[in-house]
Design a protein around this motif. Sequence first.
Motif: not given
Length: 90
Positions: A20, A28, A76-77, A79-80, A83, A85-88
């Motif tokens: 990211p 991550q 969490r991956c 979720k990233c 998005n 690659g935006d901040y999670v």
Amino acid sequence: MATVTRNLKQRLGWNVLEHPPYSPDIAQNAFHPFGRMKKNLACRHFRTETEVQIAVVVWHRELDPYSFYVYGLVYRCHKCFNNHGDYVEK
């Protein structure tokens, strides 16, 4: 070595996921274990480096692998990725 790796990646048809943009040098998953480990070791005092190492090994052995690695890291991956690659946040 880079040429060998690049050729192997191409031969196997693998895609490389870029880091990211907010942390280009750390993956991550590198951050995942440290938050919970810090909470576990907080306010504890160790006299030697060996005591710290033992505490970390004991903490790691007591983890529930499913909730920590599969649910926590995979969730969490995803979720990233969702998005783009935006901040999670958690």
